[in-house]
Scaffold this active site. Structure first.
Site, PDB file in Angstrom:
ATOM      1  N   HIS A 152     -17.669  57.912  67.466  1.00 40.15           N
ATOM      2  CA  HIS A 152     -16.601  58.078  66.471  1.00 40.15           C
ATOM      3  C   HIS A 152     -17.144  58.413  65.080  1.00 40.15           C
ATOM      4  CE1 HIS A 152     -13.519  55.637  69.071  1.00 40.15           C
ATOM      5  NE2 HIS A 152     -13.763  56.844  69.532  1.00 40.15           N
ATOM      6  N   THR A 166     -14.546  45.442  72.498  1.00 39.26           N
ATOM      7  CA  THR A 166     -13.616  46.560  72.342  1.00 39.26           C
ATOM      8  C   THR A 166     -12.335  46.268  73.117  1.00 39.26           C
ATOM      9  OG1 THR A 166     -13.289  48.945  72.616  1.00 39.26           O
ATOM     10  CG2 THR A 166     -14.811  47.887  74.169  1.00 39.26           C
TER      11      THR A 166
HETATM   12  N1  APR Z   1     -16.696  38.748  69.514  1.00 43.65           N
HETATM   13  C1  APR Z   1     -16.311  39.526  70.561  1.00 43.65           C
HETATM   14  N2  APR Z   1     -15.182  40.257  70.546  1.00 43.65           N
HETATM   15  C2  APR Z   1     -14.413  40.196  69.464  1.00 43.65           C
HETATM   16  C3  APR Z   1     -14.741  39.406  68.337  1.00 43.65           C
HETATM   17  C4  APR Z   1     -15.940  38.647  68.403  1.00 43.65           C
HETATM   18  N3  APR Z   1     -16.352  37.873  67.380  1.00 43.65           N
HETATM   19  N4  APR Z   1     -13.769  39.553  67.401  1.00 43.65           N
HETATM   20  C5  APR Z   1     -12.877  40.392  67.921  1.00 43.65           C
HETATM   21  N5  APR Z   1     -13.238  40.782  69.174  1.00 43.65           N
HETATM   22  C6  APR Z   1     -12.557  41.697  70.101  1.00 43.65           C
HETATM   23  C7  APR Z   1     -11.033  41.617  70.045  1.00 43.65           C
HETATM   24  O1  APR Z   1     -10.568  40.609  70.933  1.00 43.65           O
HETATM   25  C8  APR Z   1     -10.642  43.014  70.497  1.00 43.65           C
HETATM   26  O2  APR Z   1     -10.507  43.088  71.911  1.00 43.65           O
HETATM   27  O3  APR Z   1     -12.881  43.000  69.692  1.00 43.65           O
HETATM   28  C9  APR Z   1     -11.824  43.872  70.053  1.00 43.65           C
HETATM   29  C10 APR Z   1     -11.525  44.766  68.849  1.00 43.65           C
HETATM   30  O4  APR Z   1     -10.539  45.689  69.214  1.00 43.65           O
HETATM   31  P1  APR Z   1     -10.021  46.827  68.233  1.00 43.65           P
HETATM   32  O5  APR Z   1      -9.659  46.246  66.922  1.00 43.65           O
HETATM   33  O6  APR Z   1      -8.985  47.603  68.959  1.00 43.65           O
HETATM   34  O7  APR Z   1     -11.349  47.711  67.978  1.00 43.65           O
HETATM   35  P2  APR Z   1     -12.030  48.796  68.906  1.00 43.65           P
HETATM   36  O8  APR Z   1     -11.815  48.508  70.356  1.00 43.65           O
HETATM   37  O9  APR Z   1     -13.420  48.945  68.423  1.00 43.65           O
HETATM   38  O10 APR Z   1     -11.202  50.087  68.513  1.00 43.65           O
HETATM   39  C11 APR Z   1     -11.529  51.308  69.100  1.00 43.65           C
HETATM   40  O11 APR Z   1      -9.971  52.410  67.701  1.00 43.65           O
HETATM   41  O12 APR Z   1      -8.886  52.808  65.710  1.00 43.65           O
HETATM   42  C12 APR Z   1      -9.911  53.197  66.528  1.00 43.65           C
HETATM   43  O13 APR Z   1     -11.708  54.506  65.867  1.00 43.65           O
HETATM   44  C13 APR Z   1     -11.274  53.174  65.900  1.00 43.65           C
HETATM   45  O14 APR Z   1     -13.411  52.895  66.997  1.00 43.65           O
HETATM   46  C14 APR Z   1     -12.104  52.350  66.851  1.00 43.65           C
HETATM   47  C15 APR Z   1     -11.312  52.428  68.125  1.00 43.65           C
END
Ligand code: APR
Length: 237
Positions: free
Chosen positions: A112, A180
């Site tokens: 990304h 994620t």
């Molecule tokens: N340890 C492990 N997991 C965690 C923690 C932690 N301390 N804190 C949060 N999480 C988990 C949450 O439960 C959630 O499932 O991380 C995940 C974060 O999810 P999102 O906010 O959706 O982020 P992500 O999956 O990286 O998003 C993907 O979406 O908006 C776009 O480009 C952006 O790269 C990003 C993509």
């Protein structure tokens, strides 16, 4: 589970950087709670109101460069894994921060994009960038003003390194997704691709992701605890 000498792909999301002080995207307090995606993270937003887009990414870069934002034990465990692993090791991240690199990982595929780089829409050059950018910023390569954009993949744009990532997934004996939510494709579909290639699949997350059902094994808890424990188990220490 696949051991040393086998081929491994790790996918990380914003959850791995949460305990380093960087906000995730979804859920309460997430980045998308305070901002509309269509105002800051689409090609249309960039055409309509580039100053809002500049401001959003300048703020995020400043946060990333704050003295208190440092790699955590989960980033460090993955760097240790990479340096010890004897087979093919591919680290793919959806994160635009540089915490994997600061922890010692190398060759990270930032699908990304990267917050500490800008791209010239005129000459295409990708340039390391650690300060604010705006309409006055000048491309160091072609000298044009106002054509530098964040080197970030916005909604509606094609993620980077897809050919290399898909090849690694199909070749993988082990696929691990960390922090994620499984809500954004194509990354959310990597587990299926890895399974198709015969990989054993593992999810490490705070809570079950949207695609948790597709994994062979799941471990839930903060990344700073689950990732070092998983790496220790994998390396047999
Ligand atoms: N340890 C492990 N997991 C965690 C923690 C932690 N301390 N804190 C949060 N999480 C988990 C949450 O439960 C959630 O499932 O991380 C995940 C974060 O999810 P999102 O906010 O959706 O982020 P992500 O999956 O990286 O998003 C993907 O979406 O908006 C776009 O480009 C952006 O790269 C990003 C993509």
């Amino acid at each position: 589970m696949a051991g040393q000498g086998r081929s491994m792909v790790v996918l990380t999301g914003s959850g791995i950087s949460a305990e380093s002080g960087l906000a995730t995207f979804r859920g309460s307090g997430g980045l998308w709670e305070g901002h509309r995606v269509e105002d800051v993270a689409t090609p249309q937003a960039w055409i309509r109101a580039p100053e809002i887009v500049h401001r959003f990414y300048n703020e995020r870069r400043r946060q990333l460069m704050a003295a208190n934002v440092v790699p955590n034990p989960a980033h460090e465990a993955l760097a240790r894994l990479q340096s010890t692993w004897q087979g093919r090791f591919t680290l793919v991240t959806q994160n635009v921060d540089d915490l994997h690199e600061r922890a010692g990982s190398h060759g990270v595929l930032h699908m990304h994009g990267e917050l500490l780089k800008v791209r010239c829409t005129s000459c295409g050059e990708v340039i390391p960038w650690q300060r604010d950018h705006g309409p006055e910023s000048v491309c160091e390569s072609c000298g044009r003003k106002g054509d530098l954009r964040p080197h970030i993949v916005w909604f509606g744009e094609m993620p980077l390194y897809m050919e290399a990532i898909e090849g690694a997934l199909l070749d993988a004996d082990l696929f691990v997704a960390i922090g994620t939510s499984g809500q954004v494709y194509p990354a959310a579909g990597f587990v299926e691709l890895a399974r198709r290639g015969g990989a054993h699949t593992v999810e490490l997350n705070l809570e079950p992701s949207e695609v948790a059902f597709a994994f062979d094994e799941t471990f839930y808890g903060p990344a700073t605890e689950t990732v070092p424990a998983f790496v220790d188990r994998l390396l047999g220490s």
